[in-house]
Write an enzyme that holds these catalytic residues in place. Structure first.
Site, PDB file in Angstrom:
ATOM      1  N   CYS A 119       0.813  -1.230   0.000  1.00  0.00           N
ATOM      2  CA  CYS A 119       0.000   0.000   0.000  1.00  0.00           C
ATOM      3  C   CYS A 119       0.843   1.275   0.000  1.00  0.00           C
ATOM      4  O   CYS A 119       0.314   2.363  -0.190  1.00  0.00           O
ATOM      5  CB  CYS A 119      -0.962  -0.017   1.175  1.00  0.00           C
ATOM      6  SG  CYS A 119      -1.972  -1.488   1.193  1.00  0.00           S
ATOM      7  N   HIS A 252      -3.055   6.997   2.534  1.00  0.00           N
ATOM      8  CA  HIS A 252      -3.535   5.728   1.971  1.00  0.00           C
ATOM      9  C   HIS A 252      -4.946   5.478   2.493  1.00  0.00           C
ATOM     10  O   HIS A 252      -5.209   5.613   3.686  1.00  0.00           O
ATOM     11  CB  HIS A 252      -2.576   4.606   2.384  1.00  0.00           C
ATOM     12  CG  HIS A 252      -3.117   3.248   2.094  1.00  0.00           C
ATOM     13  ND1 HIS A 252      -3.688   2.929   0.888  1.00  0.00           N
ATOM     14  CD2 HIS A 252      -3.187   2.122   2.850  1.00  0.00           C
ATOM     15  CE1 HIS A 252      -4.087   1.670   0.920  1.00  0.00           C
ATOM     16  NE2 HIS A 252      -3.797   1.158   2.097  1.00  0.00           N
ATOM     17  N   ASN A 282     -10.189  -0.228   0.273  1.00  0.00           N
ATOM     18  CA  ASN A 282      -8.730  -0.120   0.247  1.00  0.00           C
ATOM     19  C   ASN A 282      -8.235  -0.726  -1.066  1.00  0.00           C
ATOM     20  O   ASN A 282      -8.309  -1.936  -1.258  1.00  0.00           O
ATOM     21  CB  ASN A 282      -8.168  -0.877   1.456  1.00  0.00           C
ATOM     22  CG  ASN A 282      -6.654  -0.868   1.519  1.00  0.00           C
ATOM     23  OD1 ASN A 282      -5.980  -0.490   0.557  1.00  0.00           O
ATOM     24  ND2 ASN A 282      -6.109  -1.301   2.647  1.00  0.00           N
TER      25      ASN A 282
HETATM   26  N1  ACO Z   1     -18.309  -8.114  10.190  1.00  0.00           N
HETATM   27  C1  ACO Z   1     -18.763  -8.343  11.432  1.00  0.00           C
HETATM   28  N2  ACO Z   1     -17.960  -8.629  12.459  1.00  0.00           N
HETATM   29  C2  ACO Z   1     -16.634  -8.695  12.216  1.00  0.00           C
HETATM   30  C3  ACO Z   1     -16.093  -8.479  10.946  1.00  0.00           C
HETATM   31  C4  ACO Z   1     -16.979  -8.182   9.898  1.00  0.00           C
HETATM   32  N3  ACO Z   1     -16.568  -7.928   8.642  1.00  0.00           N
HETATM   33  N4  ACO Z   1     -14.743  -8.608  11.001  1.00  0.00           N
HETATM   34  C5  ACO Z   1     -14.449  -8.900  12.291  1.00  0.00           C
HETATM   35  N5  ACO Z   1     -15.589  -8.959  13.013  1.00  0.00           N
HETATM   36  C6  ACO Z   1     -15.745  -9.242  14.441  1.00  0.00           C
HETATM   37  C7  ACO Z   1     -14.605 -10.053  15.009  1.00  0.00           C
HETATM   38  O1  ACO Z   1     -14.805 -11.432  14.792  1.00  0.00           O
HETATM   39  C8  ACO Z   1     -14.677  -9.689  16.467  1.00  0.00           C
HETATM   40  O2  ACO Z   1     -15.719 -10.421  17.053  1.00  0.00           O
HETATM   41  P1  ACO Z   1     -15.583 -10.956  18.574  1.00  0.00           P
HETATM   42  O3  ACO Z   1     -15.477  -9.713  19.417  1.00  0.00           O
HETATM   43  O4  ACO Z   1     -16.846 -11.700  18.758  1.00  0.00           O
HETATM   44  O5  ACO Z   1     -14.348 -11.781  18.582  1.00  0.00           O
HETATM   45  C9  ACO Z   1     -15.121  -8.225  16.436  1.00  0.00           C
HETATM   46  O6  ACO Z   1     -15.706  -8.007  15.147  1.00  0.00           O
HETATM   47  C10 ACO Z   1     -13.985  -7.247  16.647  1.00  0.00           C
HETATM   48  O7  ACO Z   1     -12.919  -7.618  15.772  1.00  0.00           O
HETATM   49  P2  ACO Z   1     -11.580  -6.801  15.731  1.00  0.00           P
HETATM   50  O8  ACO Z   1     -10.661  -7.413  14.737  1.00  0.00           O
HETATM   51  O9  ACO Z   1     -11.101  -6.609  17.132  1.00  0.00           O
HETATM   52  O10 ACO Z   1     -12.147  -5.396  15.188  1.00  0.00           O
HETATM   53  P3  ACO Z   1     -11.382  -4.035  15.022  1.00  0.00           P
HETATM   54  O11 ACO Z   1     -12.105  -2.980  15.711  1.00  0.00           O
HETATM   55  O12 ACO Z   1      -9.907  -4.154  15.274  1.00  0.00           O
HETATM   56  O13 ACO Z   1     -11.599  -3.744  13.473  1.00  0.00           O
HETATM   57  C11 ACO Z   1     -10.337  -3.808  11.462  1.00  0.00           C
HETATM   58  C12 ACO Z   1     -11.016  -4.622  12.529  1.00  0.00           C
HETATM   59  C13 ACO Z   1     -11.378  -2.983  10.730  1.00  0.00           C
HETATM   60  C14 ACO Z   1      -9.661  -4.764  10.477  1.00  0.00           C
HETATM   61  C15 ACO Z   1      -9.299  -2.871  12.114  1.00  0.00           C
HETATM   62  O14 ACO Z   1      -8.449  -3.585  12.959  1.00  0.00           O
HETATM   63  C16 ACO Z   1      -8.476  -2.161  11.097  1.00  0.00           C
HETATM   64  O15 ACO Z   1      -8.980  -1.367  10.336  1.00  0.00           O
HETATM   65  N6  ACO Z   1      -7.149  -2.402  11.089  1.00  0.00           N
HETATM   66  C17 ACO Z   1      -6.293  -1.804  10.119  1.00  0.00           C
HETATM   67  C18 ACO Z   1      -6.426  -2.541   8.874  1.00  0.00           C
HETATM   68  C19 ACO Z   1      -5.859  -1.825   7.718  1.00  0.00           C
HETATM   69  O16 ACO Z   1      -5.990  -0.641   7.607  1.00  0.00           O
HETATM   70  N7  ACO Z   1      -5.235  -2.583   6.855  1.00  0.00           N
HETATM   71  C20 ACO Z   1      -4.708  -2.109   5.685  1.00  0.00           C
HETATM   72  C21 ACO Z   1      -3.454  -1.263   5.886  1.00  0.00           C
HETATM   73  S1  ACO Z   1      -2.154  -1.727   4.921  1.00  0.00           S
HETATM   74  C22 ACO Z   1      -2.755  -2.235   3.529  1.00  0.00           C
HETATM   75  O17 ACO Z   1      -3.562  -1.528   3.022  1.00  0.00           O
HETATM   76  C23 ACO Z   1      -2.423  -3.546   2.899  1.00  0.00           C
END
Ligand code: ACO
Length: 325
Positions: A119, A252, A282
């Site tokens: 990215c 990004h 993304n």
């Molecule tokens: N729909 C519903 N529930 C979901 C989903 C979904 N799509 N995905 C995860 N959950 C659930 C999980 O199972 C978890 O459930 P639980 O509490 O029962 O275990 C709950 O939601 C919370 O999950 P987390 O992973 O803790 O959620 P978080 O608030 O961290 O959000 C996310 C996840 C959106 C991926 C976040 O961590 C994030 O944005 N991280 C950065 C990711 C990113 O930007 N990546 C790209 C950067 S680099 C590149 O672009 C390659």
């Protein structure tokens, strides 16, 4: 030889198929994977993404974006003497997407290669093109970010498959008597390979390991906000500028919360933050040039505006480019 480089045209392209969160939730439900529009919007800011048809490659999307950028710059493909494509989803293992794109533009002969920094790919590619122009190795460069991330998504993993989309963005970067690119700051730290990767590879005609995207979302989130602030401050310092000089911040487009966190750390008002993640998801290396082109075509970014571009992604890689548009 001219001492600077400047963007003289932008372009972008999205595949026709737009998939809303509700569409995706319905598709995933058929696989027994549960998600919702509400969860995706609250955690990421994403409302829709575009997915390419199976026969469409990164170089196809990139060629569309490149033609638009050339037209905006008032140039022909034959005027270009350097093509760099930033991608992690190239058409083939080799040759590069850049060579394939060059042929699709109907030209040959100029240098063409890919940059792989996930990215952060576009800020890496733009920095390389700027450096080559400033040393006289190139005069008119085409810098493209193009991705088909839908090909490497695990649609049984709701934590990742809702985040990404396909698309391409491009700029023409030309030698100039006035800047243009003011400063760049690039970094990588390979100790974080495991938090964001596609670990599979091809060997002896077979895929070894998992060829789908794996991510520790929370680890990525924590790292991203800190490094984006550091890179922006470093680029400002190199250019002798401050946050107050930034007219537009284009981070990004991964997650609205990371983007807003970065803007807050830089003490920028939210109306200086360019947001396209809601409509594009993304798109990895394509996200920054896509957001730039959308902002230029909508009249938001105008000639002379100071723009901070910031990338962060797998590797871990990160970096910033400060420019006068
Ligand atoms: N729909 C519903 N529930 C979901 C989903 C979904 N799509 N995905 C995860 N959950 C659930 C999980 O199972 C978890 O459930 P639980 O509490 O029962 O275990 C709950 O939601 C919370 O999950 P987390 O992973 O803790 O959620 P978080 O608030 O961290 O959000 C996310 C996840 C959106 C991926 C976040 O961590 C994030 O944005 N991280 C950065 C990711 C990113 O930007 N990546 C790209 C950067 S680099 C590149 O672009 C390659």
């Amino acid at each position: 030889m001219k001492p600077y480089s400047r963007i003289t045209g932008t372009g972008s392209h999205l595949p026709a198929r737009r998939v809303t969160n509700a569409d995706l939730a319905a598709e995933l439900a058929a696989r027994g994977v549960e998600t919702s529009d509400q969860w995706i919007v609250e955690r990421t800011g994403i409302r829709a993404r575009h997915f390419a048809a199976p026969e469409v490659s990164a170089s196809d999307l990139g060629a569309h974006a490149a033609r638009q950028a050339l037209e905006a710059a008032g140039m022909r493909a034959s005027d270009i003497d350097l093509i760099i494509v930033a991608t992690s989803t190239p058409d083939m293992i080799f040759p590069s997407a850049a060579c394939i794109l060059q042929h699709k533009l109907g030209v040959g002969g100029c240098a063409a290669f890919d940059v792989q920094a996930v990215c952060s790919g576009f800020v890496y590619a733009l920095t390389v093109a700027d450096s080559m122009i400033r040393t006289g190795a190139a005069t008119n460069a085409l810098v493209v970010g193009a991705e088909v991330f839908s090909r490497i998504l695990d649609f049984n993993d709701r934590g990742t498959c809702v985040l990404f989309g396909d698309g391409a963005g491009a700029v023409v970067l030309q030698a100039s008597d006035t800047p243009g690119i003011l400063a760049s700051d690039l970094h990588a730290d390979g100790k974080h390979v495991g938090i964001l990767c596609v670990p599979g590879t091809v060997s002896g005609g077979r895929i070894l390991g998992d060829p789908l995207l794996k991510m520790d979302g929370q680890a990525v989130f924590k790292l991203a906000v800190g490094v984006l602030e550091d890179a922006a401050r470093a680029a400002l310092a190199k250019a002798g500028k401050t946050e107050a000089d930034i007219d537009w911040l284009i981070p990004h487009q991964a997650n609205i919360r990371i983007m807003q966190g970065t803007a807050r750390k830089l003490k920028l008002p939210m109306d200086k933050l360019v947001v396209t993640v809601d409509e594009h998801g993304n798109t990895s290396a394509a996200s920054i040039p896509l957001a730039l082109d959308v902002s230029v075509r909508s009249g938001k970014i105008k000639k002379g505006d100071t723009v901070m571009l910031e990338g962060v992604g797998g590797g871990f890689t990160w970096g910033a480019v400060l420019l006068d548009f």
